[in-house]
Write an enzyme that holds these catalytic residues in place. Sequence first.
Site, PDB file in Angstrom:
ATOM      1  N   TYR A 109      49.406  48.198  48.948  1.00 31.92           N
ATOM      2  CA  TYR A 109      48.512  47.103  48.579  1.00 31.92           C
ATOM      3  C   TYR A 109      48.347  47.008  47.066  1.00 31.92           C
ATOM      4  O   TYR A 109      48.290  48.036  46.395  1.00 31.92           O
ATOM      5  CB  TYR A 109      47.128  47.313  49.220  1.00 31.92           C
ATOM      6  CG  TYR A 109      46.185  46.199  48.865  1.00 31.92           C
ATOM      7  CD1 TYR A 109      46.273  44.986  49.530  1.00 31.92           C
ATOM      8  CD2 TYR A 109      45.265  46.319  47.829  1.00 31.92           C
ATOM      9  CE1 TYR A 109      45.443  43.933  49.187  1.00 31.92           C
ATOM     10  CE2 TYR A 109      44.444  45.266  47.483  1.00 31.92           C
ATOM     11  CZ  TYR A 109      44.537  44.078  48.162  1.00 31.92           C
ATOM     12  OH  TYR A 109      43.720  43.028  47.814  1.00 31.92           O
ATOM     13  N   TRP A 111      47.790  44.054  43.421  1.00 32.72           N
ATOM     14  CA  TRP A 111      48.008  42.750  42.793  1.00 32.72           C
ATOM     15  C   TRP A 111      49.240  42.698  41.914  1.00 32.72           C
ATOM     16  O   TRP A 111      49.695  41.606  41.571  1.00 32.72           O
ATOM     17  CB  TRP A 111      46.776  42.376  41.973  1.00 32.72           C
ATOM     18  CG  TRP A 111      45.813  41.568  42.765  1.00 32.72           C
ATOM     19  CD1 TRP A 111      45.236  41.914  43.948  1.00 32.72           C
ATOM     20  CD2 TRP A 111      45.323  40.260  42.430  1.00 32.72           C
ATOM     21  NE1 TRP A 111      44.400  40.902  44.362  1.00 32.72           N
ATOM     22  CE2 TRP A 111      44.431  39.887  43.447  1.00 32.72           C
ATOM     23  CE3 TRP A 111      45.533  39.393  41.361  1.00 32.72           C
ATOM     24  CZ2 TRP A 111      43.755  38.666  43.447  1.00 32.72           C
ATOM     25  CZ3 TRP A 111      44.855  38.191  41.345  1.00 32.72           C
ATOM     26  CH2 TRP A 111      43.982  37.826  42.387  1.00 32.72           C
TER      27      TRP A 111
HETATM   28  N1  MGD Z   1      37.376  38.918  35.781  1.00 28.77           N
HETATM   29  C1  MGD Z   1      37.820  39.223  37.014  1.00 28.77           C
HETATM   30  N2  MGD Z   1      37.833  38.274  37.981  1.00 28.77           N
HETATM   31  C2  MGD Z   1      38.246  38.585  39.228  1.00 28.77           C
HETATM   32  C3  MGD Z   1      38.733  39.876  39.555  1.00 28.77           C
HETATM   33  C4  MGD Z   1      38.713  40.868  38.527  1.00 28.77           C
HETATM   34  O1  MGD Z   1      39.090  42.039  38.750  1.00 28.77           O
HETATM   35  N3  MGD Z   1      38.259  40.504  37.289  1.00 28.77           N
HETATM   36  N4  MGD Z   1      39.185  40.152  40.832  1.00 28.77           N
HETATM   37  C5  MGD Z   1      39.543  39.022  41.672  1.00 28.77           C
HETATM   38  C6  MGD Z   1      39.634  39.406  43.080  1.00 28.77           C
HETATM   39  S1  MGD Z   1      41.001  40.256  43.595  1.00 28.77           S
HETATM   40  C7  MGD Z   1      38.704  39.054  44.007  1.00 28.77           C
HETATM   41  S2  MGD Z   1      38.943  39.443  45.642  1.00 28.77           S
HETATM   42  C8  MGD Z   1      37.511  38.301  43.637  1.00 28.77           C
HETATM   43  C9  MGD Z   1      36.256  38.897  44.275  1.00 28.77           C
HETATM   44  O2  MGD Z   1      35.187  38.017  44.254  1.00 28.77           O
HETATM   45  P1  MGD Z   1      33.747  38.555  44.668  1.00 28.77           P
HETATM   46  O3  MGD Z   1      33.875  39.603  45.685  1.00 28.77           O
HETATM   47  O4  MGD Z   1      32.888  37.402  45.009  1.00 28.77           O
HETATM   48  O5  MGD Z   1      33.300  39.166  43.247  1.00 28.77           O
HETATM   49  P2  MGD Z   1      32.240  40.266  42.802  1.00 28.77           P
HETATM   50  O6  MGD Z   1      32.229  40.176  41.313  1.00 28.77           O
HETATM   51  O7  MGD Z   1      32.538  41.581  43.394  1.00 28.77           O
HETATM   52  O8  MGD Z   1      30.873  39.767  43.386  1.00 28.77           O
HETATM   53  C10 MGD Z   1      30.291  38.534  42.972  1.00 28.77           C
HETATM   54  C11 MGD Z   1      28.814  38.722  42.799  1.00 28.77           C
HETATM   55  O9  MGD Z   1      28.180  38.959  44.050  1.00 28.77           O
HETATM   56  C12 MGD Z   1      26.909  39.536  43.769  1.00 28.77           C
HETATM   57  N5  MGD Z   1      26.454  40.341  44.889  1.00 28.77           N
HETATM   58  C13 MGD Z   1      26.836  41.601  45.183  1.00 28.77           C
HETATM   59  N6  MGD Z   1      26.212  42.016  46.312  1.00 28.77           N
HETATM   60  C14 MGD Z   1      25.413  41.009  46.710  1.00 28.77           C
HETATM   61  C15 MGD Z   1      24.527  40.830  47.823  1.00 28.77           C
HETATM   62  O10 MGD Z   1      24.348  41.695  48.663  1.00 28.77           O
HETATM   63  N7  MGD Z   1      23.899  39.637  47.915  1.00 28.77           N
HETATM   64  C16 MGD Z   1      24.080  38.645  47.017  1.00 28.77           C
HETATM   65  N8  MGD Z   1      23.458  37.492  47.226  1.00 28.77           N
HETATM   66  N9  MGD Z   1      24.912  38.784  45.970  1.00 28.77           N
HETATM   67  C17 MGD Z   1      25.574  39.942  45.812  1.00 28.77           C
HETATM   68  C18 MGD Z   1      27.106  40.391  42.533  1.00 28.77           C
HETATM   69  O11 MGD Z   1      26.033  40.194  41.646  1.00 28.77           O
HETATM   70  C19 MGD Z   1      28.441  39.949  41.996  1.00 28.77           C
HETATM   71  O12 MGD Z   1      28.448  39.696  40.609  1.00 28.77           O
HETATM   72  O13 MGD Z   1      37.341  38.298  42.223  1.00 28.77           O
HETATM   73  C20 MGD Z   1      38.538  37.887  41.537  1.00 28.77           C
HETATM   74  N10 MGD Z   1      38.217  37.605  40.180  1.00 28.77           N
HETATM   75  N1  MGD Z   2      34.191  49.488  45.004  1.00 26.47           N
HETATM   76  C1  MGD Z   2      34.992  48.427  44.999  1.00 26.47           C
HETATM   77  N2  MGD Z   2      36.330  48.586  45.115  1.00 26.47           N
HETATM   78  C2  MGD Z   2      37.135  47.505  45.115  1.00 26.47           C
HETATM   79  C3  MGD Z   2      36.617  46.200  44.980  1.00 26.47           C
HETATM   80  C4  MGD Z   2      35.200  46.056  44.872  1.00 26.47           C
HETATM   81  O1  MGD Z   2      34.675  44.933  44.771  1.00 26.47           O
HETATM   82  N3  MGD Z   2      34.428  47.189  44.868  1.00 26.47           N
HETATM   83  N4  MGD Z   2      37.474  45.124  44.991  1.00 26.47           N
HETATM   84  C5  MGD Z   2      38.687  45.274  45.767  1.00 26.47           C
HETATM   85  C6  MGD Z   2      39.594  44.158  45.589  1.00 26.47           C
HETATM   86  S1  MGD Z   2      38.966  42.615  45.988  1.00 26.47           S
HETATM   87  C7  MGD Z   2      40.891  44.297  45.221  1.00 26.47           C
HETATM   88  S2  MGD Z   2      41.930  42.934  45.296  1.00 26.47           S
HETATM   89  C8  MGD Z   2      41.439  45.603  44.841  1.00 26.47           C
HETATM   90  C9  MGD Z   2      42.445  45.537  43.676  1.00 26.47           C
HETATM   91  O2  MGD Z   2      43.203  46.695  43.645  1.00 26.47           O
HETATM   92  P1  MGD Z   2      44.683  46.724  43.029  1.00 26.47           P
HETATM   93  O3  MGD Z   2      45.359  45.418  43.251  1.00 26.47           O
HETATM   94  O4  MGD Z   2      45.363  47.939  43.536  1.00 26.47           O
HETATM   95  O5  MGD Z   2      44.348  46.892  41.484  1.00 26.47           O
HETATM   96  P2  MGD Z   2      45.225  46.592  40.194  1.00 26.47           P
HETATM   97  O6  MGD Z   2      44.556  47.299  39.071  1.00 26.47           O
HETATM   98  O7  MGD Z   2      45.414  45.122  40.044  1.00 26.47           O
HETATM   99  O8  MGD Z   2      46.613  47.312  40.488  1.00 26.47           O
HETATM  100  C10 MGD Z   2      47.827  46.721  40.226  1.00 26.47           C
HETATM  101  C11 MGD Z   2      48.796  47.773  39.676  1.00 26.47           C
HETATM  102  O9  MGD Z   2      50.089  47.167  39.592  1.00 26.47           O
HETATM  103  C12 MGD Z   2      50.698  47.578  38.377  1.00 26.47           C
HETATM  104  N5  MGD Z   2      51.777  46.628  38.037  1.00 26.47           N
HETATM  105  C13 MGD Z   2      51.724  45.500  37.308  1.00 26.47           C
HETATM  106  N6  MGD Z   2      52.940  44.915  37.255  1.00 26.47           N
HETATM  107  C14 MGD Z   2      53.780  45.686  37.975  1.00 26.47           C
HETATM  108  C15 MGD Z   2      55.169  45.603  38.288  1.00 26.47           C
HETATM  109  O10 MGD Z   2      55.873  44.683  37.932  1.00 26.47           O
HETATM  110  N7  MGD Z   2      55.680  46.599  39.055  1.00 26.47           N
HETATM  111  C16 MGD Z   2      54.924  47.637  39.490  1.00 26.47           C
HETATM  112  N8  MGD Z   2      55.516  48.560  40.231  1.00 26.47           N
HETATM  113  N9  MGD Z   2      53.621  47.736  39.208  1.00 26.47           N
HETATM  114  C17 MGD Z   2      53.048  46.768  38.469  1.00 26.47           C
HETATM  115  C18 MGD Z   2      49.558  47.641  37.404  1.00 26.47           C
HETATM  116  O11 MGD Z   2      49.904  48.413  36.264  1.00 26.47           O
HETATM  117  C19 MGD Z   2      48.443  48.237  38.272  1.00 26.47           C
HETATM  118  O12 MGD Z   2      48.481  49.637  38.208  1.00 26.47           O
HETATM  119  O13 MGD Z   2      40.373  46.504  44.505  1.00 26.47           O
HETATM  120  C20 MGD Z   2      39.407  46.609  45.555  1.00 26.47           C
HETATM  121  N10 MGD Z   2      38.491  47.680  45.265  1.00 26.47           N
HETATM  122 MO    MO Z   3      40.609  41.033  45.686  1.00 28.78          MO
END
Ligand code: MGD
Ligand code: MGD
Ligand code: MO
Length: 765
Positions: A109, A111
């Site tokens: 898994y 990104w």
């Molecule tokens: N800059 C940046 N943007 C991203 C990402 C990133 O790593 N960096 N990751 C991307 C990815 S992969 C995903 S899946 C999305 C995730 O999108 P989300 O899961 O929606 O993002 P979060 O920032 O975890 O949460 C959004 C807000 O929900 C609020 N929150 C937390 N718990 C609760 C609760 O129990 N109730 C209420 N009402 N609010 C709550 C928090 O204040 C938080 O800031 O974001 C994407 N966008």
């Molecule tokens: N506690 C908590 N945990 C969370 C979340 C949360 O809200 N709370 N959010 C979750 C969510 S929504 C997500 S989507 C996940 C994200 O979790 P990940 O998607 O596993 O996080 P990334 O840091 O984006 O990891 C991508 C990796 O790919 C590598 N990479 C980039 N380009 C290449 C390439 O060309 N080849 C290879 N082999 N590698 C490459 C980068 O260097 C990096 O190490 O985290 C989850 N974890």
């Molecule tokens: Mo995500």
Amino acid sequence: MAAAKTSLTHWGAFRARVADGDIAAVAPVHTSDPSPLLGNLVGSVRHRSRVTTPAVRRGWLRDGPGPTDRRGADEFVPVSWDYLTELLADELRRVIDTHGNEAIYGGSYGWASAGRFHHAQSQVHRFLNCIGGYTFSRHSYSLGATGVIMPRVVGTHDNLFKRSTEWQVIVENTDLLVCFGGLALKNTAVNDGGTTAHPARDALQRFRARGGRIVSFSPLRDDVDGECEWYAPIPGTDVAIMLALAHVLATEGLLDRDFLDTYCTGYDRFERYLLGRDDGVPKSPGWAEPICGVPADDLVRLARRMAAGRTLVTVSWSLQRTRYGEQAPWMGVTLAAMLGQIGLPGGGFGHGYGSMNEPGLAPLRCRLPSLPQGVNPVRTFIPVAAISDMLLRPGEQFDYNGLRLTYPDIRLVYWAGGNPFHHHQNIPRLRRALARVDTVVVHDPYWTPMAKHADIVVPSTTAYERDDFSGSHTDPLLVAMPALTEPYAQARDDYSTFAALAERMGVGERFTEGRTAWQWLRHLYRTWAEQLDFEVPTFDEFWRRGHLRLPTQTGLTLFADFRADPQRHRLNTPSGRIEIFSADIDGFGYPDCAGHPKWYEPPEWLRGPRAARYPLVLLANQPATRLHSQLDGGATSQASKVQGREPMRMNPKDAAVRGLVDGDVVRVFNDRGACLAGVVIDERVRENVVQLSTGAWYDPADPADPDAMCVHGNPNVLTDDSGTSSLAHGCTGAHTLVQVEKFVGEPPPVRAHEPPVLVSEPDAR
Ligand SMILES: Nc1nc2c(c(=O)[nH]1)N[C@H]1C(S)=C(S)[C@@H](COP(=O)(O)OP(=O)(O)OC[C@H]3O[C@@H](n4cnc5c(=O)[nH]c(N)nc54)[C@H](O)[C@@H]3O)O[C@H]1N2
Ligand SMILES: Nc1nc2c(c(=O)[nH]1)N[C@H]1C(S)=C(S)[C@@H](COP(=O)(O)OP(=O)(O)OC[C@H]3O[C@@H](n4cnc5c(=O)[nH]c(N)nc54)[C@H](O)[C@@H]3O)O[C@H]1N2
Ligand SMILES: [Mo]
């Protein structure tokens, strides 16, 4: 191959100035609201955390494959590409011959980077399919609960985003936006595959200018940028709030019976629960107030306002990334259905506005080119966030979405393009789980904590050292990504690594189909172009121009077609309608997911028994300064750190009772683990809540000890990995209960971005 030095990331397009083999400066292109994440790119190609050589863990090289607690603590031996290929091919062959392909976990898994061809997951899955398959994973950390519950409720989950109500429709039609989880603009910069447009900020400004109002339920005031009515309920209680609002609609005759009769099934079953007919507990605002902390009168008034105008109920993705996470989106749809506005412009339900760039954008009218991944002959899978369970409990059975599944016996873990030490919960447990397998293989450009826990480390190029193109399903531009510079040190494209491995394992032709990477780009583009019903320029012309604009479908309202004709556009659910009650889910008899949306007391919440020991809810939300753990060493991410630690925001009152001031280093802990963080005092954070975003690279004080404190601030040493419920087993990383205390003494140095010790071995080639 000369082209303008522009490229694409998951967070936007940019033009680069390149010097000395690295990105020296970047400027945003195409967008009117560029992401601060672009600042992390400068210096990223030759960053000291790059993997510069193929490397093998010393203990693995000496003792061979097998379970060990040395992962994460050992030194690495640089080896040649030829030797690495030989070792890896032999080990894959051994595992397949002795244990079968099911013993390879290739869920992998993550990104990775933007780019349709050099997409690490597509490459690793295609390769593993060529050698007979692998145990795979279902769904995502993003949407683990939604991905299972919403197909049962509305017949789809991805169309909730891909065909969501467009921002412009909201701007023009919505009166009231009721946002559970806010509308965090920091998140909307990002889209998987890349994005060139960031319209959310401007849309919200125009929405307000037209007189639209925003009500935000969120523990953080700044989850909405600018004016809003802010409620800061106890985290994890949104379902109770929505039930209370629904109770007002039901008891004051404000619900739309016609809509419920025509488009939904099971409202009456749900209403028995709502009104407390069976359990004697009406889910009224008075019932909800002590649960969520929002005054009952406010909820009554809000419910009436919601029924009086065009209202969009939005639920952020974070709400389903908690225990019982299935309930929030299910209840959100139910509330919107009771208002009867689903399918009307600007009304109804939305999921993920403020979570990702995608919701609110216009979808493409065509597919995108993509690398075929082949067919996986192995049928064994896990829900993606069950990785530690799988590795620790081979042969055990578990419930999942109406099925009874068995955990396979994994011997080899293969990762390319993800960082489990970023994404998975309960890192101490993850380390024990990874210790059980014979071999861990990681491809990454950087020495991430996952790479440091591997046996075989394969240096990948970054997206800026190879030719590719990318785009996403809700962005109008397909963007050329010409290599900005040559590959650093010994880094190779994942494609080249897999091609060499496939060749050595006798499936070279099957994997490459005789094409170089450059030939693949042309091939993917040409075969895609041939099946379009409109003309596009030749590949060479596209490459020369640097981008290609594709037609989009504007003006969408989610479920408008279903509303217009519920027979012709019946939903893909058993009833063809919105399932407020699901007979199937009810039939599973799960104790943690009933047949209709329901309030369950979460284990990690402020009113539960655990809070006596750990009185603060930690929000592990998405970082504003990077994408996940990517480029944590970059300028934007580093500028946010406090004494080198990840910043943790807290309310002034919570800081005062602990004697903390801005800039202090604190120890954040519970019974799963501990980490250090840097204090940022901020009254926009609700009392009894702290916010420590994900993404600081895990940095154990003692690498040999799985329970060691992380000195850098990775919240996943604290979170629980037990899954949302028996239905989906989704990720529950959003919340965890903690205590915080001042760290006394000199904090240990942060070494997260230093490479491991590399030693030479006489026998290694
Ligand atoms: N800059 C940046 N943007 C991203 C990402 C990133 O790593 N960096 N990751 C991307 C990815 S992969 C995903 S899946 C999305 C995730 O999108 P989300 O899961 O929606 O993002 P979060 O920032 O975890 O949460 C959004 C807000 O929900 C609020 N929150 C937390 N718990 C609760 C609760 O129990 N109730 C209420 N009402 N609010 C709550 C928090 O204040 C938080 O800031 O974001 C994407 N966008
Ligand atoms: N506690 C908590 N945990 C969370 C979340 C949360 O809200 N709370 N959010 C979750 C969510 S929504 C997500 S989507 C996940 C994200 O979790 P990940 O998607 O596993 O996080 P990334 O840091 O984006 O990891 C991508 C990796 O790919 C590598 N990479 C980039 N380009 C290449 C390439 O060309 N080849 C290879 N082999 N590698 C490459 C980068 O260097 C990096 O190490 O985290 C989850 N974890
Ligand atoms: Mo995500």
